[in-house]
Scaffold this motif. Structure first.
Motif, PDB file in Angstrom:
ATOM      1  N   UNK A 126       1.155  -1.448   0.240  1.00  0.00           N
ATOM      2  CA  UNK A 126       0.038  -0.124   0.291  1.00  0.00           C
ATOM      3  C   UNK A 126       0.523   1.145  -0.009  1.00  0.00           C
ATOM      4  N   UNK A 127       2.554   0.955   0.331  1.00  0.00           N
ATOM      5  CA  UNK A 127       3.304   2.003   0.638  1.00  0.00           C
ATOM      6  C   UNK A 127       4.036   2.086  -0.931  1.00  0.00           C
ATOM      7  N   UNK A 128       2.815   2.621  -2.124  1.00  0.00           N
ATOM      8  CA  UNK A 128       3.579   2.486  -3.945  1.00  0.00           C
ATOM      9  C   UNK A 128       2.126   3.873  -4.163  1.00  0.00           C
ATOM     10  N   UNK A 129       3.025   4.403  -4.777  1.00  0.00           N
ATOM     11  CA  UNK A 129       2.751   5.321  -5.316  1.00  0.00           C
ATOM     12  C   UNK A 129       1.139   4.994  -6.343  1.00  0.00           C
ATOM     13  N   UNK A 130       1.051   4.537  -7.131  1.00  0.00           N
ATOM     14  CA  UNK A 130       0.233   4.078  -7.796  1.00  0.00           C
ATOM     15  C   UNK A 130      -1.696   2.637  -7.103  1.00  0.00           C
ATOM     16  N   UNK A 131      -1.118   2.838  -6.028  1.00  0.00           N
ATOM     17  CA  UNK A 131      -1.953   1.714  -4.994  1.00  0.00           C
ATOM     18  C   UNK A 131      -2.833   2.090  -4.403  1.00  0.00           C
ATOM     19  N   UNK A 132      -4.351   1.828  -5.230  1.00  0.00           N
ATOM     20  CA  UNK A 132      -5.377   3.020  -4.948  1.00  0.00           C
ATOM     21  C   UNK A 132      -5.941   2.098  -4.371  1.00  0.00           C
ATOM     22  N   UNK A 133      -6.926   2.476  -2.744  1.00  0.00           N
ATOM     23  CA  UNK A 133      -8.242   1.023  -1.950  1.00  0.00           C
ATOM     24  C   UNK A 133      -9.356   1.882  -1.981  1.00  0.00           C
ATOM     25  N   UNK A 134      -9.967   1.495  -2.746  1.00  0.00           N
ATOM     26  CA  UNK A 134     -11.228   1.961  -2.250  1.00  0.00           C
ATOM     27  C   UNK A 134     -11.681   2.345  -0.660  1.00  0.00           C
ATOM     28  N   UNK A 135     -11.926   2.797  -0.008  1.00  0.00           N
ATOM     29  CA  UNK A 135     -12.076   3.219   1.407  1.00  0.00           C
ATOM     30  C   UNK A 135     -13.856   3.884   1.835  1.00  0.00           C
ATOM     31  N   UNK A 136     -14.556   3.271   3.160  1.00  0.00           N
ATOM     32  CA  UNK A 136     -15.132   3.936   3.658  1.00  0.00           C
ATOM     33  C   UNK A 136     -15.170   4.278   5.062  1.00  0.00           C
ATOM     34  N   UNK A 137     -15.395   5.488   4.511  1.00  0.00           N
ATOM     35  CA  UNK A 137     -15.860   6.280   6.122  1.00  0.00           C
ATOM     36  C   UNK A 137     -17.225   5.835   6.628  1.00  0.00           C
ATOM     37  N   UNK A 138     -17.136   4.419   7.553  1.00  0.00           N
ATOM     38  CA  UNK A 138     -18.723   4.399   7.720  1.00  0.00           C
ATOM     39  C   UNK A 138     -19.254   5.490   8.702  1.00  0.00           C
ATOM     40  N   UNK A 139     -18.866   5.752   9.452  1.00  0.00           N
ATOM     41  CA  UNK A 139     -19.482   7.322  10.150  1.00  0.00           C
ATOM     42  C   UNK A 139     -20.027   7.998   9.302  1.00  0.00           C
ATOM     43  N   UNK A 140     -19.528   8.478   8.253  1.00  0.00           N
ATOM     44  CA  UNK A 140     -20.185   9.682   7.507  1.00  0.00           C
ATOM     45  C   UNK A 140     -20.511   8.676   6.127  1.00  0.00           C
ATOM     46  N   UNK A 141     -20.568   7.347   6.022  1.00  0.00           N
ATOM     47  CA  UNK A 141     -20.723   6.811   5.244  1.00  0.00           C
ATOM     48  C   UNK A 141     -20.314   7.435   3.855  1.00  0.00           C
ATOM     49  N   UNK A 142     -19.473   7.942   3.732  1.00  0.00           N
ATOM     50  CA  UNK A 142     -19.640   7.936   2.438  1.00  0.00           C
ATOM     51  C   UNK A 142     -18.012   7.244   1.723  1.00  0.00           C
TER      52      UNK A 142
END
Length: 278
Positions: free
Chosen positions: A163-179
């Protein structure tokens, strides 16, 4: 043999002295209740200390096996947790996943044999390969959070894009904000990562957890990515400027879990078919 006899002859007076001392000590211990109790308590104390040191040394020598056992136990718990989460989705309430969907994630424990954090594009080597069912594209997590994705494999080893790679993206979620947003490393501190595309109008607080979202085929949803460290606003932008404390500490990474999504190929083939039809 002659030298041994000569040694005893030369040292006969000293040996006799030692034997007499031992005999006197024996009589003192057995004829005096005070000295008998003192000897008993003292010997027990020193024996207990020696035993404690011996046990500590044995426990230290077994740490490698203990860590391996804990990793296997976590592998089982991860499998059970993923199955539970998939079989009980949050919404809609009437939906019930079938057994194939509930069992779609399989976890394989692996040991880290090489790991970099000092480059703009970092990689990790693990001791499992194609002979263990590992293949490129599989997600990799640690006991605490996201690690990366398998890039290449041979029979016994695999290289993981960290994940410490300049081109690595992780689809992530903020559960509290549901975003939903994307987590991406900016190439700086290996303990921090950026969370992008979160609307500035959504409530975000320091310490909020950020997890993998449902919108990816690599990681199970709900795997911790990090926790909010700082919140700002990008100039002339409608998004928050959010920095996270990474959930995984890459400086002491030892064991990881390779995640196989058994339905990944089926999902990606269908999505590719839809893209081609556009």
């Amino acid at each position: 043999m002659g030298e041994l006899v000569d040694f005893f002859v030369r040292s006969r007076n000293f040996i006799l002295f030692v034997l007499l001392e031992v005999l006197c000590f024996y009589f003192i211990i057995n004829t005096s209740n005070y000295w008998s109790a003192t000897y008993f308590n003292t010997s027990n104390r020193y024996a207990a200390q020696i035993l404690a040191l011996s046990n500590a040394a044995n426990e230290y020598a077994r740490l490698r096996q203990v860590n391996a056992d804990l990793a296997l136990e976590n592998q089982l718990l991860n499998t059970q947790l993923a199955k539970l989460l998939q079989s009980k989705p949050a919404a809609p309430a009437e939906y019930r996943a079938d057994s194939a969907f509930a069992d779609r994630f399989k976890f394989t424990v692996a040991k880290v044999v090489d790991n970099t954090t000092q480059f703009a594009n970092n990689y990790i080597t693990i001791d499992k390969g194609t002979d263990d069912g590992i293949r490129p594209g599989m997600g990799v997590i640690s006991p605490t959070g996201v690690v990366g994705k398998v890039r290449v494999c041979n029979h016994h080893f695999s290289v993981v894009t960290s994940i410490l790679h300049s081109e690595f993206l992780v689809s992530s979620k903020l559960p509290k904000a549901n975003e939903i947003g994307s987590a991406r490393w900016d190439g700086g501190d290996p303990h921090l990562i950026k969370l992008m595309d979160i609307s500035r109008y959504k409530p975000v607080s320091k310490g909020d957890s950020v997890v993998t979202s449902e919108f990816n085929s690599t990681f199970p949803p709900g795997i911790l990515v990090g926790r909010v460290r700082t919140i700002g606003v990008q100039p002339n932008q409608t998004f928050h400027d959010i920095t996270l404390n990474l959930a995984t500490n890459f400086s002491n990474l030892s064991f990881v879990y390779v995640v196989e999504n058994r339905l990944q190929v089926e999902q990606e083939q269908l999505e590719k078919q839809i893209e081609n039809e556009k």
